[in-house]
Design a protein around this motif. Sequence first.
Motif, PDB file in Angstrom:
ATOM      1  N   GLU A  27     -45.440 -15.374 -47.756  1.00 21.77           N
ATOM      2  CA  GLU A  27     -46.476 -15.043 -48.728  1.00 21.77           C
ATOM      3  C   GLU A  27     -46.540 -13.556 -49.056  1.00 21.77           C
ATOM      4  O   GLU A  27     -46.794 -13.190 -50.192  1.00 21.77           O
ATOM      5  CB  GLU A  27     -47.830 -15.510 -48.203  1.00 21.77           C
ATOM      6  N   LEU A  28     -46.339 -12.701 -48.090  1.00 23.37           N
ATOM      7  CA  LEU A  28     -46.469 -11.274 -48.331  1.00 23.37           C
ATOM      8  C   LEU A  28     -45.441 -10.494 -47.503  1.00 23.37           C
ATOM      9  O   LEU A  28     -45.754  -9.933 -46.470  1.00 23.37           O
ATOM     10  CB  LEU A  28     -47.891 -10.791 -47.970  1.00 23.37           C
ATOM     11  N   PRO A  29     -44.188 -10.469 -47.941  1.00 26.39           N
ATOM     12  CA  PRO A  29     -43.171  -9.745 -47.183  1.00 26.39           C
ATOM     13  C   PRO A  29     -43.418  -8.246 -47.200  1.00 26.39           C
ATOM     14  O   PRO A  29     -43.853  -7.692 -48.208  1.00 26.39           O
ATOM     15  CB  PRO A  29     -41.878 -10.103 -47.906  1.00 26.39           C
ATOM     16  N   ARG A  30     -43.179  -7.609 -46.067  1.00 30.10           N
ATOM     17  CA  ARG A  30     -43.302  -6.161 -45.952  1.00 30.10           C
ATOM     18  C   ARG A  30     -41.987  -5.643 -45.409  1.00 30.10           C
ATOM     19  O   ARG A  30     -41.524  -6.103 -44.379  1.00 30.10           O
ATOM     20  CB  ARG A  30     -44.422  -5.788 -44.994  1.00 30.10           C
ATOM     21  N   TYR A  31     -41.389  -4.725 -46.093  1.00 29.70           N
ATOM     22  CA  TYR A  31     -40.157  -4.145 -45.585  1.00 29.70           C
ATOM     23  C   TYR A  31     -40.021  -2.733 -46.122  1.00 29.70           C
ATOM     24  O   TYR A  31     -40.680  -2.350 -47.084  1.00 29.70           O
ATOM     25  CB  TYR A  31     -38.936  -4.996 -45.950  1.00 29.70           C
ATOM     26  N   PHE A  32     -39.187  -1.946 -45.477  1.00 29.29           N
ATOM     27  CA  PHE A  32     -38.907  -0.609 -45.968  1.00 29.29           C
ATOM     28  C   PHE A  32     -37.494  -0.231 -45.555  1.00 29.29           C
ATOM     29  O   PHE A  32     -36.928  -0.807 -44.640  1.00 29.29           O
ATOM     30  CB  PHE A  32     -39.923   0.413 -45.428  1.00 29.29           C
ATOM     31  N   ARG A  33     -36.940   0.707 -46.279  1.00 31.17           N
ATOM     32  CA  ARG A  33     -35.622   1.224 -45.927  1.00 31.17           C
ATOM     33  C   ARG A  33     -35.818   2.537 -45.188  1.00 31.17           C
ATOM     34  O   ARG A  33     -36.747   3.277 -45.471  1.00 31.17           O
ATOM     35  CB  ARG A  33     -34.765   1.426 -47.165  1.00 31.17           C
ATOM     36  N   VAL A  41     -40.677  -6.287 -41.597  1.00 30.51           N
ATOM     37  CA  VAL A  41     -41.743  -6.168 -40.614  1.00 30.51           C
ATOM     38  C   VAL A  41     -42.489  -7.480 -40.444  1.00 30.51           C
ATOM     39  O   VAL A  41     -42.912  -8.098 -41.417  1.00 30.51           O
ATOM     40  CB  VAL A  41     -42.720  -5.049 -41.023  1.00 30.51           C
ATOM     41  N   ASP A  42     -42.673  -7.883 -39.213  1.00 29.58           N
ATOM     42  CA  ASP A  42     -43.453  -9.080 -38.905  1.00 29.58           C
ATOM     43  C   ASP A  42     -44.865  -8.649 -38.568  1.00 29.58           C
ATOM     44  O   ASP A  42     -45.785  -8.837 -39.336  1.00 29.58           O
ATOM     45  CB  ASP A  42     -42.788  -9.818 -37.748  1.00 29.58           C
ATOM     46  N   LYS A  43     -45.042  -8.022 -37.436  1.00 26.30           N
ATOM     47  CA  LYS A  43     -46.386  -7.582 -37.047  1.00 26.30           C
ATOM     48  C   LYS A  43     -46.257  -6.426 -36.069  1.00 26.30           C
ATOM     49  O   LYS A  43     -45.192  -6.160 -35.535  1.00 26.30           O
ATOM     50  CB  LYS A  43     -47.169  -8.721 -36.414  1.00 26.30           C
ATOM     51  N   LYS A  44     -47.355  -5.758 -35.847  1.00 25.54           N
ATOM     52  CA  LYS A  44     -47.350  -4.632 -34.932  1.00 25.54           C
ATOM     53  C   LYS A  44     -47.862  -5.091 -33.569  1.00 25.54           C
ATOM     54  O   LYS A  44     -48.863  -5.784 -33.467  1.00 25.54           O
ATOM     55  CB  LYS A  44     -48.227  -3.500 -35.467  1.00 25.54           C
ATOM     56  N   ILE A  45     -47.119  -4.718 -32.546  1.00 27.64           N
ATOM     57  CA  ILE A  45     -47.490  -5.017 -31.165  1.00 27.64           C
ATOM     58  C   ILE A  45     -47.588  -3.685 -30.450  1.00 27.64           C
ATOM     59  O   ILE A  45     -46.570  -3.021 -30.236  1.00 27.64           O
ATOM     60  CB  ILE A  45     -46.439  -5.916 -30.482  1.00 27.64           C
ATOM     61  N   GLY A  46     -48.797  -3.273 -30.120  1.00 30.30           N
ATOM     62  CA  GLY A  46     -48.973  -1.952 -29.522  1.00 30.30           C
ATOM     63  C   GLY A  46     -48.533  -0.896 -30.516  1.00 30.30           C
ATOM     64  O   GLY A  46     -49.005  -0.853 -31.636  1.00 30.30           O
ATOM     65  N   LEU A 101     -34.265 -16.491 -36.761  1.00 31.32           N
ATOM     66  CA  LEU A 101     -33.041 -16.381 -35.968  1.00 31.32           C
ATOM     67  C   LEU A 101     -31.807 -16.786 -36.770  1.00 31.32           C
ATOM     68  O   LEU A 101     -30.715 -16.297 -36.509  1.00 31.32           O
ATOM     69  CB  LEU A 101     -33.152 -17.229 -34.698  1.00 31.32           C
ATOM     70  N   GLN A 102     -31.974 -17.658 -37.748  1.00 29.63           N
ATOM     71  CA  GLN A 102     -30.848 -18.092 -38.569  1.00 29.63           C
ATOM     72  C   GLN A 102     -30.609 -17.185 -39.775  1.00 29.63           C
ATOM     73  O   GLN A 102     -29.580 -17.281 -40.424  1.00 29.63           O
ATOM     74  CB  GLN A 102     -31.079 -19.526 -39.064  1.00 29.63           C
ATOM     75  N   ALA A 103     -31.537 -16.290 -40.069  1.00 31.48           N
ATOM     76  CA  ALA A 103     -31.414 -15.420 -41.242  1.00 31.48           C
ATOM     77  C   ALA A 103     -30.179 -14.541 -41.124  1.00 31.48           C
ATOM     78  O   ALA A 103     -29.912 -13.952 -40.091  1.00 31.48           O
ATOM     79  CB  ALA A 103     -32.666 -14.553 -41.387  1.00 31.48           C
ATOM     80  N   SER A 104     -29.425 -14.470 -42.209  1.00 33.39           N
ATOM     81  CA  SER A 104     -28.238 -13.623 -42.204  1.00 33.39           C
ATOM     82  C   SER A 104     -28.310 -12.556 -43.285  1.00 33.39           C
ATOM     83  O   SER A 104     -27.433 -11.713 -43.378  1.00 33.39           O
ATOM     84  CB  SER A 104     -26.978 -14.471 -42.390  1.00 33.39           C
ATOM     85  N   THR A 105     -29.349 -12.576 -44.100  1.00 27.23           N
ATOM     86  CA  THR A 105     -29.536 -11.552 -45.120  1.00 27.23           C
ATOM     87  C   THR A 105     -30.983 -11.067 -45.056  1.00 27.23           C
ATOM     88  O   THR A 105     -31.865 -11.777 -44.556  1.00 27.23           O
ATOM     89  CB  THR A 105     -29.274 -12.097 -46.536  1.00 27.23           C
ATOM     90  N   PRO A 106     -31.238  -9.865 -45.575  1.00 26.88           N
ATOM     91  CA  PRO A 106     -32.625  -9.383 -45.600  1.00 26.88           C
ATOM     92  C   PRO A 106     -33.563 -10.324 -46.339  1.00 26.88           C
ATOM     93  O   PRO A 106     -34.689 -10.528 -45.919  1.00 26.88           O
ATOM     94  CB  PRO A 106     -32.517  -8.038 -46.319  1.00 26.88           C
ATOM     95  N   GLU A 107     -33.076 -10.913 -47.426  1.00 24.77           N
ATOM     96  CA  GLU A 107     -33.936 -11.803 -48.200  1.00 24.77           C
ATOM     97  C   GLU A 107     -34.358 -13.024 -47.387  1.00 24.77           C
ATOM     98  O   GLU A 107     -35.513 -13.438 -47.420  1.00 24.77           O
ATOM     99  CB  GLU A 107     -33.217 -12.245 -49.481  1.00 24.77           C
ATOM    100  N   GLU A 108     -33.421 -13.621 -46.638  1.00 27.60           N
ATOM    101  CA  GLU A 108     -33.754 -14.772 -45.804  1.00 27.60           C
ATOM    102  C   GLU A 108     -34.742 -14.381 -44.714  1.00 27.60           C
ATOM    103  O   GLU A 108     -35.649 -15.138 -44.388  1.00 27.60           O
ATOM    104  CB  GLU A 108     -32.488 -15.353 -45.170  1.00 27.60           C
ATOM    105  N   ALA A 109     -34.565 -13.197 -44.129  1.00 27.36           N
ATOM    106  CA  ALA A 109     -35.464 -12.758 -43.067  1.00 27.36           C
ATOM    107  C   ALA A 109     -36.866 -12.496 -43.604  1.00 27.36           C
ATOM    108  O   ALA A 109     -37.846 -12.800 -42.937  1.00 27.36           O
ATOM    109  CB  ALA A 109     -34.920 -11.503 -42.381  1.00 27.36           C
ATOM    110  N   VAL A 110     -36.972 -11.934 -44.806  1.00 29.08           N
ATOM    111  CA  VAL A 110     -38.290 -11.682 -45.406  1.00 29.08           C
ATOM    112  C   VAL A 110     -39.045 -12.988 -45.547  1.00 29.08           C
ATOM    113  O   VAL A 110     -40.211 -13.091 -45.188  1.00 29.08           O
ATOM    114  CB  VAL A 110     -38.154 -10.978 -46.782  1.00 29.08           C
ATOM    115  N   VAL A 111     -38.391 -14.022 -46.030  1.00 32.08           N
ATOM    116  CA  VAL A 111     -39.029 -15.323 -46.204  1.00 32.08           C
ATOM    117  C   VAL A 111     -39.430 -15.901 -44.851  1.00 32.08           C
ATOM    118  O   VAL A 111     -40.519 -16.441 -44.684  1.00 32.08           O
ATOM    119  CB  VAL A 111     -38.100 -16.285 -46.968  1.00 32.08           C
TER     120      VAL A 111
END
Length: 144
Positions: free
Chosen positions: A23-29, A98-103, A8-18
């Motif tokens: 341990e294993l960030p997953r992201y895509f553009r 990406v955090d996790k898949k729900i449905g 919730l405090q993340a203000s950049t993509p890098e902070e949100a990934v962490v």
Amino acid sequence: MPDMGSLLQASTPEEAVVAVNPELPRYFRGKVVRIVDGDTIDVVPNDKPNGRWHRIRLAGIDTPEKRGPTACPGMAAIASDVLEDYIASRDYQVQVVVDKKIGQRWLGEVFTADDKSLRRLMLDSGQARIYFPGASKTEWVGCF
């Protein structure tokens, strides 16, 4: 489970990934192709422009529901419009953490090409409230 306070405090993509998974960030553009509602969008990955879209639920927030027992259709439409206006006024490319898949939806954080958080925009606009997994849905005050 991610550290929701850090997310919730993340203000950049890098902070949100962490915050999501140190341990294993997953992201895509990708490109936003549809606003589903105030906290859910459909995104097509850049590396598969003709491929299947992914439904992304913005992590850590809740907006009024269009349907169901806690539906607030008028406020839901406003929240969707705010999100659509925000995306339309900027580059459509987003980075999805990406955090996790729900449905059929991915739970994650979405940033515009200029590193603006869609989650933060919705909270700051007053069209969303903080939501933690397992929290009960409550009616929106002033629902219409």
